[in-house]
Design a protein around this motif. Structure first.
Motif, PDB file in Angstrom:
ATOM      1  N   MET A 172      21.442   1.599  -2.660  1.00 41.84           N
ATOM      2  CA  MET A 172      20.935   1.580  -1.434  1.00 41.84           C
ATOM      3  C   MET A 172      19.750   0.826  -0.857  1.00 41.84           C
ATOM      4  SD  MET A 172      19.000   3.945  -3.160  1.00 41.84           S
ATOM      5  CE  MET A 172      17.602   4.582  -3.278  1.00 41.84           C
ATOM      6  N   GLU A 192      19.951  11.546   4.880  1.00 41.69           N
ATOM      7  CA  GLU A 192      21.247  10.865   4.946  1.00 41.69           C
ATOM      8  C   GLU A 192      21.699  10.321   3.703  1.00 41.69           C
ATOM      9  OE1 GLU A 192      22.968   6.973   7.551  1.00 41.69           O
ATOM     10  OE2 GLU A 192      20.910   7.580   7.751  1.00 41.69           O
ATOM     11  N   LEU A 193      21.016   9.901   2.753  1.00 41.24           N
ATOM     12  CA  LEU A 193      21.085   9.299   1.562  1.00 41.24           C
ATOM     13  C   LEU A 193      21.764  10.252   0.695  1.00 41.24           C
ATOM     14  CD1 LEU A 193      21.143   6.951  -0.487  1.00 41.24           C
ATOM     15  CD2 LEU A 193      18.660   7.839  -1.137  1.00 41.24           C
ATOM     16  N   SER A 196      25.136  11.635   1.384  1.00 41.09           N
ATOM     17  CA  SER A 196      26.052  10.564   1.046  1.00 41.09           C
ATOM     18  C   SER A 196      26.394  10.708  -0.595  1.00 41.09           C
ATOM     19  CB  SER A 196      25.699   9.163   1.419  1.00 41.09           C
ATOM     20  OG  SER A 196      24.757   8.676   0.851  1.00 41.09           O
ATOM     21  N   ASN A 199      28.205  13.941  -1.281  1.00 36.68           N
ATOM     22  CA  ASN A 199      29.539  13.726  -0.727  1.00 36.68           C
ATOM     23  C   ASN A 199      30.610  12.975  -1.905  1.00 36.68           C
ATOM     24  OD1 ASN A 199      29.319  15.223   1.451  1.00 36.68           O
ATOM     25  ND2 ASN A 199      28.797  13.363   2.937  1.00 36.68           N
ATOM     26  N   ALA A 200      30.061  11.842  -2.189  1.00 36.18           N
ATOM     27  CA  ALA A 200      30.459  10.982  -3.058  1.00 36.18           C
ATOM     28  C   ALA A 200      30.906  11.569  -4.423  1.00 36.18           C
ATOM     29  CB  ALA A 200      29.673   9.660  -3.420  1.00 36.18           C
ATOM     30  N   VAL A 208      27.943   4.975  -5.413  1.00 35.46           N
ATOM     31  CA  VAL A 208      27.496   5.027  -3.854  1.00 35.46           C
ATOM     32  C   VAL A 208      26.958   4.121  -3.400  1.00 35.46           C
ATOM     33  CG1 VAL A 208      26.229   6.414  -2.105  1.00 35.46           C
ATOM     34  CG2 VAL A 208      27.161   7.553  -4.524  1.00 35.46           C
ATOM     35  N   ALA A 210      25.180   3.083  -0.263  1.00 33.97           N
ATOM     36  CA  ALA A 210      24.841   4.174   0.707  1.00 33.97           C
ATOM     37  C   ALA A 210      24.869   3.423   2.277  1.00 33.97           C
ATOM     38  CB  ALA A 210      23.376   4.560   0.524  1.00 33.97           C
ATOM     39  N   ASP A 211      24.556   2.138   2.390  1.00 29.01           N
ATOM     40  CA  ASP A 211      24.461   1.529   3.758  1.00 29.01           C
ATOM     41  C   ASP A 211      25.268   0.288   3.655  1.00 29.01           C
ATOM     42  OD1 ASP A 211      22.697  -0.240   2.470  1.00 29.01           O
ATOM     43  OD2 ASP A 211      21.210   1.169   2.639  1.00 29.01           O
ATOM     44  N   THR A 215      26.809  -2.914   0.771  1.00 29.07           N
ATOM     45  CA  THR A 215      27.918  -3.117   0.729  1.00 29.07           C
ATOM     46  C   THR A 215      28.215  -4.704   0.796  1.00 29.07           C
ATOM     47  OG1 THR A 215      28.521  -1.092   1.669  1.00 29.07           O
ATOM     48  CG2 THR A 215      30.401  -2.815   1.734  1.00 29.07           C
TER      49      THR A 215
END
Length: 239
Positions: A172, A192-193, A196, A199-200, A208, A210-211, A215
């Motif tokens: 991230m 939020e991090l 995520s 969830n992953a 992951v 994260a943003d 990516t």
């Protein structure tokens, strides 16, 4: 798929902004117990949270944590540190070594120490918190240490998969915590991090991103280095 329900979680760096959310979110997702570790643990208002002293740079402290928490089924290597300078040339040698101890050697040796415990449990979990800095060298020794941890996580993932341990690496950019207080620009919220990440993990994902910035940086690794670092062209007098 791995699940947080019923797990016994150990979080390093639990006093920090991200660590605190790892503790609370693990419980919200059904964890039975969370060891909240720090060099100086704080008091928590929940009997399911066990404060535990842990200095990830101290082998004796790691051994004591393993002895105290033999029931761990999910290890979250969250603790990290920033050096006082982003320059590899200007930062003190002691700060270089200290950053590697916290960001690389600590999580690697902790993973090694807990590996037999995790491997003895079905569907156990290891999470290593990296950074976009593991792929983008904006942070000098910080980036170098996170890049080293990323490589180690890839190795641990391969070695532990056959032992039933799911390993996820987290990347991230800036998160709205005290560590990133100096930084300008958008920042993720810690909650939020953490959401995520979990969830992953529960979806069985190994990595992951994260943003959007993270990516984009990962995708740029396949291109020429001067595309990722356009300042090289300017510094070399290129147009």
């Amino acid at each position: 798929m791995p699940s947080l329900n019923g797990t016994v979680v150990l979080v390093t760096g639990a006093n920090g902004g991200i660590g605190t959310h790892f503790v609370h979110e693990a419980l919200a997702r059904g964890a039975a117990k969370v060891y909240a570790t720090a060099r100086t643990p704080r008091t928590w208002d929940d009997e399911r949270i066990v404060p535990l002293t842990l200095d990830v740079t101290d082998p004796t402290s790691i051994e004591a944590a393993v002895a105290t928490a033999p029931d761990v089924t999910a290890l979250i290597n969250n603790a990290g540190a920033n050096p006082p300078s982003a320059s590899l040339l200007d930062v003190a040698e002691a700060d270089i070594r200290a950053n590697m101890e916290t960001n690389f050697f600590g999580p690697v040796f902790l993973a090694r120490a807990f590996a037999p415990i995790l491997a003895a449990q079905p569907e156990s979990i290891l999470v290593d918190v990296h950074s976009v800095g593991s792929w983008y060298a904006y942070g000098g020794i910080y980036s170098a240490s996170k890049a080293a941890l990323w490589s180690a996580t890839n190795s641990l993932r391969l070695e532990l998969a056959s032992r039933g341990v799911h390993v996820s690496g987290v990347h991230m950019s800036y998160v709205d915590t005290r560590m990133a207080a100096h930084a300008d620009g958008p920042k993720m919220l810690p909650a939020e991090l953490v959401a995520s990440v979990f969830n992953a993990v529960e979806a069985g994902e190994y990595e992951v991103l994260a943003d959007e910035l993270t990516t984009q940086v990962k995708a740029a690794l396949s291109g020429p280095v001067e595309a990722l670092y356009p300042e090289l062209r300017t510094l070399n007098g290129q147009v």
